[in-house]
Design a protein around this motif. Structure first.
Motif, mmCIF file in Angstrom:
data_model
loop_
_atom_site.group_PDB
_atom_site.id
_atom_site.type_symbol
_atom_site.label_atom_id
_atom_site.label_comp_id
_atom_site.label_asym_id
_atom_site.label_seq_id
_atom_site.Cartn_x
_atom_site.Cartn_y
_atom_site.Cartn_z
ATOM 1 N N LEU A 107 31.761 54.916 45.343
ATOM 2 C CA LEU A 107 32.833 54.597 46.274
ATOM 3 C C LEU A 107 32.816 53.098 46.541
ATOM 4 C CD1 LEU A 107 35.020 55.622 48.389
ATOM 5 C CD2 LEU A 107 33.156 55.559 50.079
ATOM 6 N N LEU A 108 34.010 52.522 46.635
ATOM 7 C CA LEU A 108 34.152 51.138 47.067
ATOM 8 C C LEU A 108 34.709 51.131 48.484
ATOM 9 C CD1 LEU A 108 35.711 49.406 43.937
ATOM 10 C CD2 LEU A 108 33.358 49.231 44.740
ATOM 11 N N VAL A 109 34.103 50.335 49.336
ATOM 12 C CA VAL A 109 34.623 50.108 50.678
ATOM 13 C C VAL A 109 35.098 48.664 50.735
ATOM 14 C CG1 VAL A 109 34.160 50.108 53.150
ATOM 15 C CG2 VAL A 109 33.036 51.788 51.669
ATOM 16 N N VAL A 110 36.383 48.488 50.940
ATOM 17 C CA VAL A 110 36.982 47.153 50.909
ATOM 18 C C VAL A 110 37.163 46.677 52.342
ATOM 19 C CG1 VAL A 110 38.910 45.757 50.096
ATOM 20 C CG2 VAL A 110 38.130 47.712 48.743
ATOM 21 N N ALA A 111 36.466 45.602 52.674
ATOM 22 C CA ALA A 111 36.526 45.039 54.023
ATOM 23 C C ALA A 111 37.069 43.625 54.013
ATOM 24 C CB ALA A 111 35.130 45.053 54.650
ATOM 25 N N ASN A 112 37.638 43.225 52.924
ATOM 26 C CA ASN A 112 38.148 41.867 52.733
ATOM 27 C C ASN A 112 39.659 41.919 52.792
ATOM 28 O OD1 ASN A 112 39.018 39.423 51.786
ATOM 29 N ND2 ASN A 112 37.659 39.343 50.023
ATOM 30 N N GLY A 113 40.266 41.164 53.702
ATOM 31 C CA GLY A 113 41.708 41.231 53.876
ATOM 32 C C GLY A 113 42.501 40.263 53.031
ATOM 33 N N SER A 114 41.941 39.754 51.945
ATOM 34 C CA SER A 114 42.666 38.793 51.118
ATOM 35 C C SER A 114 43.858 39.450 50.437
ATOM 36 C CB SER A 114 41.732 38.202 50.060
ATOM 37 O OG SER A 114 41.339 39.197 49.142
ATOM 38 N N ARG A 115 44.810 38.629 50.041
ATOM 39 C CA ARG A 115 46.015 39.143 49.412
ATOM 40 C C ARG A 115 45.718 39.933 48.143
ATOM 41 N NH1 ARG A 115 50.213 33.970 49.891
ATOM 42 N NH2 ARG A 115 50.308 33.937 52.183
ATOM 43 N N SER A 116 44.660 39.561 47.441
ATOM 44 C CA SER A 116 44.356 40.212 46.175
ATOM 45 C C SER A 116 43.967 41.672 46.343
ATOM 46 C CB SER A 116 43.223 39.460 45.462
ATOM 47 O OG SER A 116 42.034 39.503 46.232
ATOM 48 N N VAL A 117 43.487 42.044 47.536
ATOM 49 C CA VAL A 117 43.118 43.442 47.742
ATOM 50 C C VAL A 117 44.110 44.185 48.630
ATOM 51 C CG1 VAL A 117 40.676 42.993 47.388
ATOM 52 C CG2 VAL A 117 41.595 42.937 49.702
ATOM 53 N N ARG A 118 44.937 43.462 49.360
ATOM 54 C CA ARG A 118 45.900 44.126 50.232
ATOM 55 C C ARG A 118 46.894 44.974 49.442
ATOM 56 N NH1 ARG A 118 47.396 39.309 54.554
ATOM 57 N NH2 ARG A 118 45.337 39.199 55.535
ATOM 58 N N ARG A 119 47.136 44.594 48.197
ATOM 59 C CA ARG A 119 48.095 45.358 47.401
ATOM 60 C C ARG A 119 47.623 46.798 47.196
ATOM 61 N NH1 ARG A 119 45.560 45.479 42.553
ATOM 62 N NH2 ARG A 119 44.021 43.853 42.206
ATOM 63 N N LEU A 120 46.320 47.024 47.287
ATOM 64 C CA LEU A 120 45.807 48.386 47.161
ATOM 65 C C LEU A 120 46.178 49.248 48.359
ATOM 66 C CD1 LEU A 120 42.158 47.756 45.901
ATOM 67 C CD2 LEU A 120 44.073 48.660 44.557
ATOM 68 N N PHE A 121 46.407 48.605 49.493
ATOM 69 C CA PHE A 121 46.585 49.333 50.743
ATOM 70 C C PHE A 121 47.898 48.889 51.400
ATOM 71 C CE2 PHE A 121 42.026 48.326 50.107
ATOM 72 C CZ PHE A 121 41.584 49.608 49.795
ATOM 73 N N PRO A 122 49.021 49.463 50.994
ATOM 74 C CA PRO A 122 50.314 49.050 51.566
ATOM 75 C C PRO A 122 50.397 49.360 53.047
ATOM 76 C CG PRO A 122 50.553 51.042 50.246
ATOM 77 C CD PRO A 122 49.157 50.556 50.019
ATOM 78 N N ALA A 123 51.272 48.645 53.739
ATOM 79 C CA ALA A 123 51.447 48.846 55.170
ATOM 80 C C ALA A 123 51.919 50.263 55.456
ATOM 81 C CB ALA A 123 52.440 47.838 55.724
ATOM 82 N N ASP A 124 51.409 50.815 56.541
ATOM 83 C CA ASP A 124 51.819 52.127 57.022
ATOM 84 C C ASP A 124 52.893 51.910 58.079
ATOM 85 O OD1 ASP A 124 52.134 54.573 58.280
ATOM 86 O OD2 ASP A 124 50.000 55.064 58.278
ATOM 87 N N PRO A 125 54.163 52.153 57.753
ATOM 88 C CA PRO A 125 55.236 51.829 58.706
ATOM 89 C C PRO A 125 55.171 52.648 59.982
ATOM 90 C CG PRO A 125 56.105 53.058 56.829
ATOM 91 C CD PRO A 125 54.691 52.706 56.506
ATOM 92 N N ASP A 126 54.605 53.844 59.931
ATOM 93 C CA ASP A 126 54.520 54.673 61.127
ATOM 94 C C ASP A 126 53.529 54.121 62.149
ATOM 95 O OD1 ASP A 126 56.366 56.469 60.078
ATOM 96 O OD2 ASP A 126 54.818 57.719 59.151
#
Length: 417
Positions: free
Chosen positions: A136-155
């Protein structure tokens, strides 16, 4: 079983240290090495409340139990509106918060992790390239390069633009009316002005920060290039403080007032957002988001570092209690569990960016009249779940006030200055 942690902020490092204690194999991937974390501009000015400090003690990494790294009181000034006198109160923060520059704090945590045998790999690393090594990877880095993995949740993300524009620097030349205290001025339509003691690489100093409503009178200073025009920037800062926080301006020694060093300033804007909490990568390995990769809150409620710490400890326990697989079902359930706490922080932080509703304005008025209420209100920043339970409804405020009034007699001189 092996966990890869991408990022070396408070969430990633506390998670790694906690997994070490739980004997779960973990590797930290950091863009910077230990010395690299000590350099650069300040990126934030975190206040770590009592519960976060307790978790640090459990990890054996709390090293700042001294007055110059503490905030013990809050001096709050709320300006109700044109022609109305401001509300003021002084409150004790119990326990004190810890205010340590992350250029001191993060290297300390990373050093502890490495000294205890932790594997550290430095450089830029795309999560997709790390999956072969980990379950498992836990991503705790908010850089643009990793944000694409986690799109915004509009709700969960009511804002699509910044609600504040920020300008915060570390200064010499400001004195305190009350030792080890924070000043905050709430200015309707303009934003907030804050001053807080801060333990920086230059030693004890003060952060002076403007949280400007976009288009309001505080915003212009957030765009001034302090390096290109230091005198002009300094003049604008002092003029704004004189106009909107004159009591604070009286405590500025004009001859000594200066940034602690070139570049000791953070300017920019933050759009509060909650992103999707997990992603499935091409090879089937999952990545779970925490920290800045998952949630970005405006710093007004000072909850970012504390939420990161709470999330790290909760997730470490979930990982240690799960034998595998760390698949989509696990990530979905883990993210939902983390949200049970995080939603209170997000909802409170988002609400604080708007003008206070009548029941919250009324609570501030009661705090100005009763020191018991003031102390309890400020100290509740240590417990965001209880704080949001209080502030989210008139009934919550009424119950909170009733508890304060029956807890103990009002102290002599209950009103703050």
């Amino acid at each position: 079983m092996s966990i890869g942690v991408v990022g070396s902020g408070i969430s990633g490092l506390q998670l790694a240290l906690c997994l070490q204690q739980l004997s779960v194999p973990v590797t930290v991937y950091s863009e910077h090495d230990i010395d690299g974390l000590k350099t650069g501009r300040p990126r934030n000015f975190p206040a770590r409340f009592g519960r976060t400090q307790q978790r640090e003690r459990e990890l054996g990494v709390f090293d700042w139990d001294f007055a110059d790294a503490q905030v013990r009181h809050w001096a709050v000034t709320a300006h109700p509106g044109e022609g109305e006198p401001p509300l003021r109160f002084l409150a004790a923060l119990r326990p004190p918060s810890s205010v340590v520059d992350f250029r001191i704090y993060l290297p300390h945590l990373l050093s502890a992790y490495v000294d205890r045998g932790g594997e550290l790999i430095t450089g830029e690393h795309a999560p997709e390239n790390l999956t072969a090594r980990h379950d498992l990877l836990v991503v705790a880095n908010g850089s643009r390069s990793v944000r694409r993995l986690f799109p915004a949740d509009p709700d969960r993300s009511p804002y699509t633009t910044p609600q504040r524009v920020l300008c915060a620097g570390i200064y010499h030349g400001i004195t305190e009316e009350v030792p080890h205290s924070l000043d905050i001025h709430f200015l309707p339509g303009a934003g907030e002005i804050l001053r807080l003691p801060f333990f920086s690489p230059a030693g004890r100093a003060d952060v002076l920060a403007f949280e400007a409503v976009p288009g309001g009178p505080l915003e212009a200073v957030c765009h001034v290039d302090a390096g290109a025009d230091p005198a002009g920037f300094r003049r604008r800062v002092l003029d704004l403080v004189a106009e909107y926080a004159p009591g604070l301006r009286e405590r500025v020694d004009t001859r000594a007032f200066t940034l602690t060093g070139p570049g000791e300033l953070a300017q920019g804007a933050i759009t509060p957002v909650v992103r999707r909490g997990w992603a499935r990568l091409d090879d089937g390995t999952c990545a779970l988001a925490i920290g800045d990769a998952w949630i970005t809150n405006d710093p007004l409620t000072a909850q970012g570092a504390n939420l990161g710490s709470h999330t790290a400890f909760t997730l470490a326990g979930l990982l240690a209690d799960t034998k595998a697989p760390y698949d989509e079902a696990f990530c979905r359930a883990a993210s939902a569990r983390l949200w049970e706490h995080a939603r209170h922080v997000v909802e409170w932080s988002n609400a604080f960016l708007q003008p206070p509703p009548p029941h919250v304005a009324g609570l501030l008025g009661r705090a100005a009249a009763d020191r018991r209420i003031a102390d309890a209100f400020v100290s509740r920043f240590n417990d965001p779940v209880a704080m949001w339970r209080t502030l989210s409804s008139p009934e919550g405020v009424a119950a909170f006030v009733a508890d304060c009034e029956t807890a103990a007699p009002a102290p002599v001189g209950a009103q703050g200055g």
